[in-house]
Design a protein around this motif. Structure first.
Motif, short mmCIF file in Angstrom:
data_model
loop_
_atom_site.label_atom_id
_atom_site.label_comp_id
_atom_site.label_asym_id
_atom_site.label_seq_id
_atom_site.Cartn_x
_atom_site.Cartn_y
_atom_site.Cartn_z
N VAL A 28 16.92 10.02 17.68
CA VAL A 28 16.81 9.04 18.29
C VAL A 28 17.40 8.87 19.53
O VAL A 28 18.43 9.37 19.53
CB VAL A 28 17.19 7.77 17.48
CG1 VAL A 28 17.21 6.34 18.00
CG2 VAL A 28 16.60 7.57 16.06
N ALA A 29 16.31 8.47 20.53
CA ALA A 29 17.20 8.10 21.79
C ALA A 29 17.39 6.82 22.16
O ALA A 29 16.77 5.82 21.51
CB ALA A 29 16.14 8.68 22.83
N VAL A 30 18.43 6.40 22.81
CA VAL A 30 18.83 5.13 22.84
C VAL A 30 19.12 4.63 24.45
O VAL A 30 19.95 5.28 25.15
CB VAL A 30 20.21 4.66 22.27
CG1 VAL A 30 20.66 3.28 22.45
CG2 VAL A 30 20.12 4.85 20.90
N PHE A 31 18.44 3.76 25.08
CA PHE A 31 18.23 3.31 26.44
C PHE A 31 19.43 2.45 26.24
O PHE A 31 19.25 1.07 25.83
CB PHE A 31 17.11 2.58 26.61
CG PHE A 31 17.01 2.29 28.00
CD1 PHE A 31 17.15 3.25 29.29
CD2 PHE A 31 16.68 0.76 28.37
CE1 PHE A 31 17.24 2.69 30.70
CE2 PHE A 31 16.50 0.51 29.75
CZ PHE A 31 16.88 1.17 30.85
N ALA A 32 20.64 2.60 26.79
CA ALA A 32 21.73 2.04 26.87
C ALA A 32 22.02 1.74 28.33
O ALA A 32 23.08 2.25 28.88
CB ALA A 32 22.92 2.43 26.15
N CYS A 88 21.27 7.39 27.07
CA CYS A 88 20.90 7.57 28.21
C CYS A 88 21.62 6.17 28.87
O CYS A 88 21.25 4.97 28.45
CB CYS A 88 19.44 7.36 28.42
SG CYS A 88 18.52 8.70 27.51
N ALA A 89 22.47 6.44 29.78
CA ALA A 89 23.36 5.09 30.23
C ALA A 89 23.86 5.44 31.55
O ALA A 89 24.07 6.56 32.14
CB ALA A 89 24.58 4.86 29.34
N VAL A 90 24.15 4.25 32.31
CA VAL A 90 24.83 4.63 33.60
C VAL A 90 26.39 4.08 33.54
O VAL A 90 26.74 3.10 32.89
CB VAL A 90 24.09 3.63 34.73
CG1 VAL A 90 24.93 3.34 36.08
CG2 VAL A 90 22.53 3.93 34.82
N PHE A 91 27.10 5.01 34.05
CA PHE A 91 28.58 4.84 34.00
C PHE A 91 29.16 4.48 35.52
O PHE A 91 28.92 5.31 36.57
CB PHE A 91 29.18 6.07 33.48
CG PHE A 91 29.10 6.04 32.13
CD1 PHE A 91 29.61 5.54 30.96
CD2 PHE A 91 27.72 6.77 31.83
CE1 PHE A 91 28.96 5.82 29.65
CE2 PHE A 91 27.32 7.31 30.73
CZ PHE A 91 28.07 6.82 29.46
#
Length: 326
Positions: free
Chosen positions: A4-8, A51-54
Motif C-alpha cells: 500500500v502507498a499512502v499519500f500524506a 509519500c510526504a513533504v517535510f
C-alpha cells in the motif's frame, strides 16, 4: 514491492503533555491522517510506502521519528513551517495549546511529490489518498489527477477525504470512498444524518465515481454500499479512551484487506475491528494485530433493508430510484 502507498502530503509533529507522578510527561510523535493510517497498516502486517513533504525544523524531526519507526518514506524536503500541534491531555481530555497546518506547497514541491506518489502507487497496486493538515496546503485538483492516473493504470484507489478534495477524487474515479456521517453533514451532502439520507448520499457518491462507499457513524453501525446493495456493519462497542484516529484505522484495515486480495465485505469487517480497537487506546493508529483479528470475528454485516426487528425498510434499488426522480 510494497502493498500500500499512502499519500500524506503534510504530516504533523505532535507534542502531547500527559500526567506523570513526577510532573508533566511530554511525548513527541509523528502524526496526521496519512501517518495514522500507515501505522495501522504496519500493525496489520502490511508493508507501506509513505509519500510526504517535510518542512523546516518540525519536518526534520518528523522524518527522524518515522525512520525510527521503520517506515519506508519517499520524501520531499523544504524550508518553512510544517504542520505541528501541542495538546495538553493531563485533565483526561485533549486541550489544544497551539496548532499550525504549515505553508502551502509550491509548484515545484507539488510536482516532485506527485511523481513520487505516482511511482509508489504503480508499484504498490493500492493507494490511500489522505488529506493534508490544512485546507490551503495543496489544490484539491491534485486528488482528481492522482485518482485518474492510478485508475487508468488499473490500480486501486481508496479516498479518505471530505469537502472539495472528496469531490475532486470522485471525478478521477476511486475504488473505495470512506467518509463519516459528520463529514457528509458538514459538506451539505445530507440535511441530517438519518439512515435514509445517508443511504441516498451513498448512491450519489457512487454515481459521482466511487465503486464502493463506506460511511462511518460514531457510536453507531457503519454503512457499506457495494454494487447496488447497502449493508449495515455492526462492530463491537468497546470502552472509549480516545476516538481520534478511529476512522483512519478503519481505512487502513480496508486497504490492508483489499491489497491482500480480499473482498470489500472482508475489508470493511477488518476495518471496523481496527477502528473499534483504536478507540480503546491513546496511541493513534495503533493496536495489536492479533486483537484486531479476534475482534473481526465479532463484526456482523447484513443487508440494510431489514433491521434487527425484521421490519422491512426501503430497498437500495427503490431508494436509488427515488433519488433519481428527485
Amino acid at each position: 514491492m510494497n502493498d500500500v502507498a499512502v499519500f500524506a502530503p503534510s504530516p504533523v509533529l505532535t507534542v502531547t503533555v500527559e500526567d506523570h507522578p513526577d510532573g508533566a510527561d511530554i511525548h513527541l510523535h509523528a502524526g496526521g491522517q496519512g501517518i495514522w493510517q500507515a501505522r495501522m497498516l504496519r500493525a496489520l502486517g502490511t508493508s507501506v510506502t509513505m509519500c510526504a513533504v517535510f518542512s523546516g525544523e518540525s519536518g526534520r524531526v518528523l522524518h527522524h521519528l518515522l525512520d525510527d519507526e521503520g517506515f519506508h518514506v519517499l520524501a520531499v524536503h523544504r524550508d518553512g513551517r510544517g504542520g505541528a500541534y501541542v495538546h495538553d491531555r493531563r485533565g483526561g481530555v485533549r486541550i489544544k495549546i497551539a496548532e499550525t497546518a504549515g505553508e502551502p506547497l509550491s509548484r515545484h514541491e507539488l510536482d516532485k511529490l506527485y511523481g513520487l506518489t505516482l511511482r509508489a502507487g504503480l508499484d504498490a497496486g493500492t493507494t490511500i489518498l489522505s488529506g493534508p493538515a490544512g485546507l490551503n496546503i495543496l489544490s484539491p485538483d491534485v486528488y482528481r489527477r492522482l485518482a485518474a492516473d492510478l485508475r487508468t493504470a488499473g490500480r486501486r484507489v481508496i479516498a479518505d477525504l471530505s469537502g472539495e478534495r472528496l469531490t475532486a477524487a470522485l471525478k478521477g474515479g476511486v475504488t473505495v470512498v470512506k467518509v463519516s456521517d459528520e463529514e457528509l453533514l458538514a459538506d451539505n451532502r445530507v440535511p441530517d444524518t438519518s439512515e435514509e439520507q445517508l443511504i441516498a448520499a451513498m448512491h450519489r457518491l457512487q454515481r459521482e465515481g466511487a465503486e464502493n462507499v463506506i460511511v462511518s457513524r460514531a457510536g453507531e453501525y457503519a454503512l457499506l454500499l457495494a454494487e447496488d446493495e447497502v449493508s449495515e456493519v455492526h462492530m463491537p462497542k468497546l470502552q472509549i479512551a480516545d476516538t481520534t484516529g478511529a476512522g483512519d484505522s478503519m481505512t487502513a484495515g480496508v486497504a490492508a484487506t483489499l491489497a491482500g486480495g480480499g473482498t470489500i465485505e472482508e475489508a470493511v469487517a477488518l476495518g471496523a475491528a481496527a477502528g473499534a480497537l483504536n478507540v480503546t487506546r491513546h496511541g493513534l493508529g495503533t493496536g495489536e494485530a492479533e486483537a484486531i483479528y479476534k475482534l473481526r470475528e465479532l463484526v456482523r454485516i447484513h443487508p440494510a433493508e431489514t433491521d434487527s426487528t425484521g421490519l422491512t425498510r426501503l430497498s437500495p434499488a427503490d431508494l436509488a430510484r427515488r433519488v433519481r426522480e428527485e
